[in-house]
Design a protein around this motif. Sequence first.
Motif, short mmCIF file in Angstrom:
data_model
loop_
_atom_site.label_atom_id
_atom_site.label_comp_id
_atom_site.label_asym_id
_atom_site.label_seq_id
_atom_site.Cartn_x
_atom_site.Cartn_y
_atom_site.Cartn_z
N ASP A 1 -0.06 -4.98 -1.23
CA ASP A 1 1.22 -5.04 -1.94
C ASP A 1 2.16 -4.04 -1.27
O ASP A 1 1.86 -3.54 -0.19
N ALA A 2 3.27 -3.75 -1.90
CA ALA A 2 4.30 -2.94 -1.25
C ALA A 2 4.06 -1.44 -1.39
O ALA A 2 4.87 -0.63 -0.94
N GLN A 3 2.94 -1.02 -1.96
CA GLN A 3 2.64 0.39 -2.14
C GLN A 3 1.88 0.96 -0.94
O GLN A 3 1.36 0.21 -0.10
N ARG A 4 1.79 2.29 -0.90
CA ARG A 4 1.04 2.95 0.17
C ARG A 4 -0.21 3.59 -0.44
O ARG A 4 -0.10 4.38 -1.37
N PRO A 5 -1.40 3.25 0.08
CA PRO A 5 -2.62 3.82 -0.50
C PRO A 5 -2.79 5.29 -0.12
O PRO A 5 -2.09 5.81 0.75
N SER A 6 -3.73 5.95 -0.76
CA SER A 6 -4.03 7.34 -0.46
C SER A 6 -4.25 7.53 1.04
O SER A 6 -4.73 6.62 1.74
N ALA A 7 -3.92 8.73 1.50
CA ALA A 7 -3.97 9.01 2.94
C ALA A 7 -5.35 8.77 3.53
O ALA A 7 -5.47 8.45 4.72
N GLU A 8 -6.38 8.93 2.73
CA GLU A 8 -7.74 8.78 3.24
C GLU A 8 -8.34 7.40 2.91
O GLU A 8 -9.55 7.24 2.84
N ALA A 9 -7.47 6.43 2.75
CA ALA A 9 -7.92 5.08 2.40
C ALA A 9 -8.91 4.53 3.43
O ALA A 9 -9.84 3.79 3.08
N ARG A 10 -8.75 4.89 4.69
CA ARG A 10 -9.66 4.39 5.72
C ARG A 10 -11.10 4.83 5.46
O ARG A 10 -12.05 4.08 5.76
N LEU A 11 -11.27 6.03 4.93
CA LEU A 11 -12.62 6.52 4.66
C LEU A 11 -13.26 5.75 3.51
O LEU A 11 -14.46 5.46 3.54
#
Length: 214
Positions: A78-88
């Motif tokens: 969606d148009a939001q930005r996930p937490s900076a550590e989303a990749r982990l």
Amino acid sequence: MSASLATHEPSAAFEQLAQQLCSAAAHLAQRGWTPTTSSNFSARLDAQRIAITISGRDKGRLTPADIMLMDDQAHALDAQRPSAEARLHAQLYRLLPHAGAVLHTHSLTQTVISLHCAGAGQIRLRGYELVKAIEGLHSHEQDLLLPVFPNSQDMTAIEHRVDAWRAQGQPLHAYLIAGHGLYAWGRDVAAAMRHLEAIDFMLACELELRKLPT
């Protein structure tokens, strides 16, 4: 799944997961484990979609509107930005099919002991009855080995260290990032909470033991 943004109508399953994450976050914030806007929490909605906290939100005041969806490559849906550590978070769901929730906190105990043991690169928890709270461990005679990875603003670097640990055949029940905090997970939010709280307690015991004369 495509990296492009996709609209979605909140489903009952998503709303339920979002509420569980909000409740967990409120509890952890009350314990002082989520200072400022730190920490991030997620839960698996289905094989390809993950509910995760939106970046920069106060974890002690989360509502379901502060939870978004991303895919298993950490691309926003969606148009939001996930937490900076989303990749982990995404990496753990790819590596561990049984994982249904991932909780990352910054308690005082986690931060101090991760710095203290950064040079060793690991912490071995031995002899604790509470180790049986961890899924897959059934006796106080079993050790819980936690890797301590160096901190980095480059999530790819931490991902590579997680992969290298597993490539060595080491067990992975949770991990610490030096000067940062703890990543714990479980089959659902409740199990992840149990693991997080049990590990933090054992780490606090380790810090107390190290104060005693040998």
